[in-house]
Write a protein that holds these residues in place. Sequence first.
Motif, short mmCIF file in Angstrom:
data_model
loop_
_atom_site.label_atom_id
_atom_site.label_comp_id
_atom_site.label_asym_id
_atom_site.label_seq_id
_atom_site.Cartn_x
_atom_site.Cartn_y
_atom_site.Cartn_z
N LEU A 285 -75.28 -52.91 52.53
CA LEU A 285 -76.28 -53.86 52.08
C LEU A 285 -76.93 -53.26 50.84
N LEU A 286 -76.79 -53.95 49.70
CA LEU A 286 -77.22 -53.40 48.41
C LEU A 286 -78.38 -54.21 47.84
N PRO A 287 -79.31 -53.54 47.14
CA PRO A 287 -80.38 -54.28 46.48
C PRO A 287 -79.83 -55.10 45.32
N ARG A 288 -80.42 -56.25 45.08
CA ARG A 288 -79.95 -57.08 43.97
C ARG A 288 -80.27 -56.43 42.62
N ASP A 289 -81.38 -55.72 42.54
CA ASP A 289 -81.79 -55.07 41.30
C ASP A 289 -81.30 -53.63 41.32
N ARG A 290 -80.21 -53.35 40.65
CA ARG A 290 -79.63 -52.01 40.60
C ARG A 290 -78.85 -51.86 39.29
N PRO A 291 -78.66 -50.65 38.83
CA PRO A 291 -77.95 -50.46 37.56
C PRO A 291 -76.53 -50.99 37.57
N GLY A 292 -75.86 -50.89 38.71
CA GLY A 292 -74.48 -51.34 38.78
C GLY A 292 -73.51 -50.25 38.37
N ILE A 293 -72.24 -50.56 38.44
CA ILE A 293 -71.17 -49.63 38.09
C ILE A 293 -70.69 -49.95 36.68
N PRO A 294 -70.66 -48.97 35.78
CA PRO A 294 -70.21 -49.24 34.41
C PRO A 294 -68.74 -49.60 34.39
N PRO A 295 -68.29 -50.35 33.39
CA PRO A 295 -66.85 -50.65 33.28
C PRO A 295 -66.07 -49.37 33.03
N GLU A 296 -64.91 -49.28 33.64
CA GLU A 296 -64.10 -48.07 33.48
C GLU A 296 -63.54 -48.00 32.07
N PRO A 297 -63.81 -46.90 31.35
CA PRO A 297 -63.31 -46.79 29.98
C PRO A 297 -61.81 -46.56 29.95
N ALA A 298 -61.18 -47.00 28.87
CA ALA A 298 -59.76 -46.76 28.70
C ALA A 298 -59.52 -45.29 28.41
N PRO A 299 -58.41 -44.71 28.89
CA PRO A 299 -58.11 -43.30 28.63
C PRO A 299 -58.11 -43.00 27.14
N GLY A 300 -58.74 -41.89 26.80
CA GLY A 300 -58.72 -41.44 25.42
C GLY A 300 -59.76 -42.08 24.53
N ARG A 301 -60.56 -42.99 25.10
CA ARG A 301 -61.60 -43.64 24.31
C ARG A 301 -62.97 -43.17 24.77
N PRO A 302 -63.99 -43.30 23.93
CA PRO A 302 -65.33 -42.88 24.34
C PRO A 302 -65.77 -43.62 25.59
N GLY A 303 -66.61 -42.95 26.39
CA GLY A 303 -67.09 -43.56 27.63
C GLY A 303 -67.89 -44.83 27.36
N ALA A 304 -67.77 -45.78 28.25
CA ALA A 304 -68.49 -47.03 28.08
C ALA A 304 -69.97 -46.83 28.33
N LEU A 305 -70.79 -47.71 27.77
CA LEU A 305 -72.21 -47.66 28.02
C LEU A 305 -72.47 -48.07 29.45
N ARG A 306 -73.51 -47.49 30.04
CA ARG A 306 -73.85 -47.81 31.41
C ARG A 306 -74.25 -49.27 31.51
N ALA A 307 -73.71 -49.96 32.49
CA ALA A 307 -74.00 -51.38 32.67
C ALA A 307 -75.45 -51.57 33.12
N GLY A 308 -76.10 -52.56 32.59
CA GLY A 308 -77.47 -52.84 32.99
C GLY A 308 -77.51 -54.03 33.92
#
Length: 311
Positions: A285-308
């Motif tokens: 059971l998860l709170p509706r207001d949470r940062p969430g899981i960021p999208p998985e970055p493609a190999p070899g590319r800079p990390g994606a920004l954290r999802a808001g």
Amino acid sequence: MTNPRSGGGKPARYGLVQRAEDMGAQVWMTSAEEDAASVARCAVEEGAQVLGVAGGDGTVSAVAAVAADAGRSLMVVPAGTRNHFARDLGLDVRDPVQALGALADGEPARVDLGVLGPRVFVNNVSFGMYADALLEPGYREDKTRAFAAVAPDYLKGKQWVEACVDTPWGTVEFPQMVLVSNNPYHLATPRWLGRRFSLTTGLLGGIVLKRPAQTPPDLLRHLRSELRRSMSGPGPASEGVVVWSASSVTLRGDVRYLDAGIDGEAVTLPLPVICGIRPGALRVLLPRDRPGIPPEPAPGRPGALRAGGNG
């Protein structure tokens, strides 16, 4: 239920007990006489439909096992030191109070559980240096000292895992380290190293660090180097590390028992060790207001920004 010792006393610092009671929850505290699993079973017997747990990964794992077996939902409050499972659920590990929002308007979801015989794990099972450090007296109070006590023999190549591990590319004998995770860890980009972008793949992640023919002077640096070479994804991308995904992972050997760490808790396991996974076995059971899981970055590319926003 709350482990008051978790995270160096996080439950008290954040006033989690009072806040949860103000929202209508009944709170039990773990103790030396009653561990988290015992308290969780008592709560189920008294009719609890949701088992909330404020603690570290070891405490969460114990309550998750009871919740899954009893068909109850689990609400996780990240009150430990690292909170890997809570983080990979998309919770805000910097502010455990936010997780209590699930009591008001929680969103249900299902995630996988790792299994090892009658035990479950929400994060991983480890063999090697980390498992040995867990067995050191005073590990919780001084982790640096515990690692310093066990590291020399590994760094000198005098210590290894007394077992063989089956992988898709053959059997690895007497590796330096074995890590089996509930869903695979991301290894492709340094920024997100060790994250799990999904807890619903139905697969375990396997990482084996082979014992080098000639021990390097710095085994930790060797491990980091080999992991970088393996960032292209599962497979024998380097001679030193094997990375793969599977529904089961088996360790065999001639010894009767192996020291291991299950979600950061020291255990001794009889061989063979067979790790498996139960897809969707745990209802959370998860709170509706949470940062969430960021999208998985493609190999070899800079990390994606954290999802808001919501996860």
